[in-house]
Design a protein around this motif. Sequence first.
Motif, PDB file in Angstrom:
ATOM      1  N   ASP A 121       0.821  -1.210   0.000  1.00 22.72           N
ATOM      2  CA  ASP A 121       0.000   0.000   0.000  1.00 22.72           C
ATOM      3  C   ASP A 121       0.855   1.260   0.000  1.00 22.72           C
ATOM      4  N   LYS A 122       2.008   1.209   0.679  1.00 22.20           N
ATOM      5  CA  LYS A 122       2.908   2.363   0.696  1.00 22.20           C
ATOM      6  C   LYS A 122       3.379   2.712  -0.706  1.00 22.20           C
ATOM      7  N   ILE A 123       3.570   1.671  -1.537  1.00 22.89           N
ATOM      8  CA  ILE A 123       4.049   1.880  -2.905  1.00 22.89           C
ATOM      9  C   ILE A 123       2.919   2.368  -3.809  1.00 22.89           C
ATOM     10  N   ARG A 124       1.765   1.668  -3.765  1.00 28.21           N
ATOM     11  CA  ARG A 124       0.680   1.977  -4.695  1.00 28.21           C
ATOM     12  C   ARG A 124      -0.315   2.988  -4.154  1.00 28.21           C
ATOM     13  N   GLY A 125      -0.266   3.265  -2.821  1.00 25.90           N
ATOM     14  CA  GLY A 125      -1.237   4.175  -2.213  1.00 25.90           C
ATOM     15  C   GLY A 125      -2.485   3.431  -1.766  1.00 25.90           C
ATOM     16  N   VAL A 126      -3.404   4.167  -1.183  1.00 26.48           N
ATOM     17  CA  VAL A 126      -4.651   3.573  -0.697  1.00 26.48           C
ATOM     18  C   VAL A 126      -5.487   3.137  -1.895  1.00 26.48           C
ATOM     19  N   PRO A 127      -5.945   1.878  -1.933  1.00 28.24           N
ATOM     20  CA  PRO A 127      -6.763   1.415  -3.062  1.00 28.24           C
ATOM     21  C   PRO A 127      -8.028   2.239  -3.234  1.00 28.24           C
ATOM     22  N   LEU A 128      -8.411   2.447  -4.485  1.00 28.00           N
ATOM     23  CA  LEU A 128      -9.575   3.270  -4.803  1.00 28.00           C
ATOM     24  C   LEU A 128     -10.853   2.675  -4.215  1.00 28.00           C
ATOM     25  N   GLU A 129     -10.972   1.344  -4.252  1.00 24.83           N
ATOM     26  CA  GLU A 129     -12.189   0.715  -3.733  1.00 24.83           C
ATOM     27  C   GLU A 129     -12.316   0.882  -2.223  1.00 24.83           C
ATOM     28  N   GLU A 130     -11.170   0.969  -1.505  1.00 26.47           N
ATOM     29  CA  GLU A 130     -11.212   1.213  -0.061  1.00 26.47           C
ATOM     30  C   GLU A 130     -11.777   2.606   0.236  1.00 26.47           C
ATOM     31  N   LYS A 131     -11.316   3.610  -0.524  1.00 29.36           N
ATOM     32  CA  LYS A 131     -11.836   4.975  -0.324  1.00 29.36           C
ATOM     33  C   LYS A 131     -13.311   5.059  -0.704  1.00 29.36           C
ATOM     34  N   MET A 132     -13.694   4.302  -1.720  1.00 33.59           N
ATOM     35  CA  MET A 132     -15.097   4.299  -2.152  1.00 33.59           C
ATOM     36  C   MET A 132     -15.994   3.747  -1.047  1.00 33.59           C
ATOM     37  N   MET A 133     -15.613   2.601  -0.470  1.00 33.27           N
ATOM     38  CA  MET A 133     -16.406   1.995   0.604  1.00 33.27           C
ATOM     39  C   MET A 133     -16.386   2.862   1.859  1.00 33.27           C
ATOM     40  N   PHE A 134     -15.261   3.470   2.145  1.00 31.54           N
ATOM     41  CA  PHE A 134     -15.152   4.378   3.291  1.00 31.54           C
ATOM     42  C   PHE A 134     -16.136   5.532   3.155  1.00 31.54           C
ATOM     43  N   SER A 135     -16.180   6.148   1.986  1.00 33.45           N
ATOM     44  CA  SER A 135     -17.071   7.290   1.758  1.00 33.45           C
ATOM     45  C   SER A 135     -18.536   6.875   1.847  1.00 33.45           C
ATOM     46  N   ARG A 136     -18.860   5.744   1.236  1.00 31.33           N
ATOM     47  CA  ARG A 136     -20.248   5.266   1.235  1.00 31.33           C
ATOM     48  C   ARG A 136     -20.715   4.941   2.655  1.00 31.33           C
ATOM     49  N   ASN A 137     -19.903   4.195   3.392  1.00 29.03           N
ATOM     50  CA  ASN A 137     -20.294   3.785   4.746  1.00 29.03           C
ATOM     51  C   ASN A 137     -20.336   4.957   5.709  1.00 29.03           C
ATOM     52  N   LEU A 138     -19.372   5.889   5.563  1.00 23.06           N
ATOM     53  CA  LEU A 138     -19.360   7.054   6.451  1.00 23.06           C
ATOM     54  C   LEU A 138     -20.587   7.926   6.205  1.00 23.06           C
ATOM     55  N   SER A 139     -21.008   8.054   4.940  1.00 22.14           N
ATOM     56  CA  SER A 139     -22.214   8.809   4.618  1.00 22.14           C
ATOM     57  C   SER A 139     -23.444   8.199   5.292  1.00 22.14           C
ATOM     58  N   VAL A 140     -23.546   6.867   5.259  1.00 26.10           N
ATOM     59  CA  VAL A 140     -24.685   6.176   5.885  1.00 26.10           C
ATOM     60  C   VAL A 140     -24.673   6.372   7.395  1.00 26.10           C
ATOM     61  N   MET A 141     -23.494   6.280   8.003  1.00 23.33           N
ATOM     62  CA  MET A 141     -23.386   6.422   9.459  1.00 23.33           C
ATOM     63  C   MET A 141     -23.739   7.827   9.918  1.00 23.33           C
ATOM     64  N   ILE A 142     -23.270   8.837   9.175  1.00 26.94           N
ATOM     65  CA  ILE A 142     -23.585  10.224   9.544  1.00 26.94           C
ATOM     66  C   ILE A 142     -25.082  10.474   9.399  1.00 26.94           C
ATOM     67  N   THR A 143     -25.680   9.955   8.323  1.00 27.44           N
ATOM     68  CA  THR A 143     -27.128  10.089   8.125  1.00 27.44           C
ATOM     69  C   THR A 143     -27.899   9.422   9.266  1.00 27.44           C
ATOM     70  N   SER A 144     -27.352   8.328   9.806  1.00 31.12           N
ATOM     71  CA  SER A 144     -28.012   7.599  10.893  1.00 31.12           C
ATOM     72  C   SER A 144     -27.815   8.257  12.243  1.00 31.12           C
ATOM     73  N   GLY A 145     -27.009   9.323  12.303  1.00 32.79           N
ATOM     74  CA  GLY A 145     -26.808  10.045  13.554  1.00 32.79           C
ATOM     75  C   GLY A 145     -25.674   9.527  14.407  1.00 32.79           C
ATOM     76  N   ILE A 146     -24.847   8.637  13.888  1.00 34.89           N
ATOM     77  CA  ILE A 146     -23.710   8.123  14.655  1.00 34.89           C
ATOM     78  C   ILE A 146     -22.618   9.191  14.690  1.00 34.89           C
ATOM     79  N   PRO A 147     -22.047   9.481  15.869  1.00 33.69           N
ATOM     80  CA  PRO A 147     -20.985  10.505  15.960  1.00 33.69           C
ATOM     81  C   PRO A 147     -19.823  10.191  15.017  1.00 33.69           C
ATOM     82  N   LEU A 148     -19.197  11.235  14.526  1.00 37.02           N
ATOM     83  CA  LEU A 148     -18.133  11.074  13.537  1.00 37.02           C
ATOM     84  C   LEU A 148     -16.976  10.247  14.075  1.00 37.02           C
ATOM     85  N   SER A 149     -16.559  10.517  15.326  1.00 36.79           N
ATOM     86  CA  SER A 149     -15.435   9.789  15.909  1.00 36.79           C
ATOM     87  C   SER A 149     -15.750   8.298  16.012  1.00 36.79           C
TER      88      SER A 149
END
Length: 413
Positions: free
Chosen positions: A66-94
């Motif tokens: 990962d240090k060589i190629r960077g963070v995989p695109l699919e990891e950032k995609m899932m992170f963004s999607r799941n974080l959006s759902v959690m924030i919408t559900s009212g779960i604290p950001l931390s």
Amino acid sequence: MLFKYKAKNTEGKTKEGEMEAKDQLELARILRDDGFYILEAKAKSGSGGGFSFKNLATIDLNYFVDKIRGVPLEEKMMFSRNLSVMITSGIPLSRSLEVLEKQTQSPLFREIIQKMNQDIRRGKNFSDAVASQPKAFGKLYSSMVKAGEVAGNLDEALNILANQLEKQHTLRSRVRGAMMYPAVIITVMIAIGILMMIYVVPQLKAIFSDLGAELPATTRAIIAASDFLQVYWWMTPILFVAFIFGVKKSLDTQWGARAFAWLLLHMPIFKTLVRKINNANFSRTLSSLVSGGVPILEALRIVSDTLPNVYYKESLENAAEQVKKGKNLYEVLGQYDNLYTPLLLEMVQVGEEAGKLSDLLERVAGFYEEAVNETTENMSSIIEPILMVFIGGAVGFFAISIMQPIYGMLGQI
């Protein structure tokens, strides 16, 4: 491994001490369970920090990949999607980041999420935490997050980013898939050629030497290459790596990037595909930024940073300057009709006039992404005859170089 650490809780209380942990991530988890986050942590000398086979076995190879190629695109995609759902559900950001840190498969991304969570607990905004990790999240991502925070719709901004990353991942996968077939064929050809040079040509060389035949220039060149590979075979991977490194370094220079971009825009097979890909990326990215509330001038500058082709970069940098002076985006992009398609220019004009630039650009992006899909699906049928000619030429050159002195000897009998 024994760590010396300094930690702090949300009430501002600090504590220092020593603790045994497998690595720094485990130390952070232990302290976090007690309500503390790490300020400083250092492995004590003599506590397993030196080299040992046990330490070697615990090295996470995925982290270094990962240090060589960077963070995989699919990891950032899932992170963004799941974080959006959690924030919408009212779960604290931390708390949301804690959950996502455990879910991610990338060790490097896990470490980045942990650092972002620490920044948020210290009182930073999420946009500042994202901006502090530029290697994982580019300017596009941080700008969208900042715009979402200001507008109070961070969940929507993250959802837009997830869609953007998903489309980008799909487009990239299709292009890579189309290039896989010719890459495999050429690699196999090179491997077979090297094996023939090492094992077959030396036997033919011995026959020619015994017969005392006069060899043509092409045959002497093949024999010289065979002699080189037999003696310096170990240099083949070194030369290959050096070639790749040299190409990469030259592409990082201004003249190299410009030459490669010009080549892609003028190659008979690839120029149409390259134009469609860049038009799709431009439309999708600008649509996401505008719909996310990013001002058009800033959006154009961000898009120029995301497009790899230097000619598209320069056109958008100029567009930002001209739009700042009062010109319409359509007028400026119309000066680059060799880069932007008539359909895109027409949609930009209608979008500016109707105030629906984001919606129409999204439609254009969808159209060209589908066009890229169709082109890549037909790519093998386009490239296959070219590869056959290339392979036939290489085999013919080798056959003629070997057979020519044989026929010459037969003619002397």
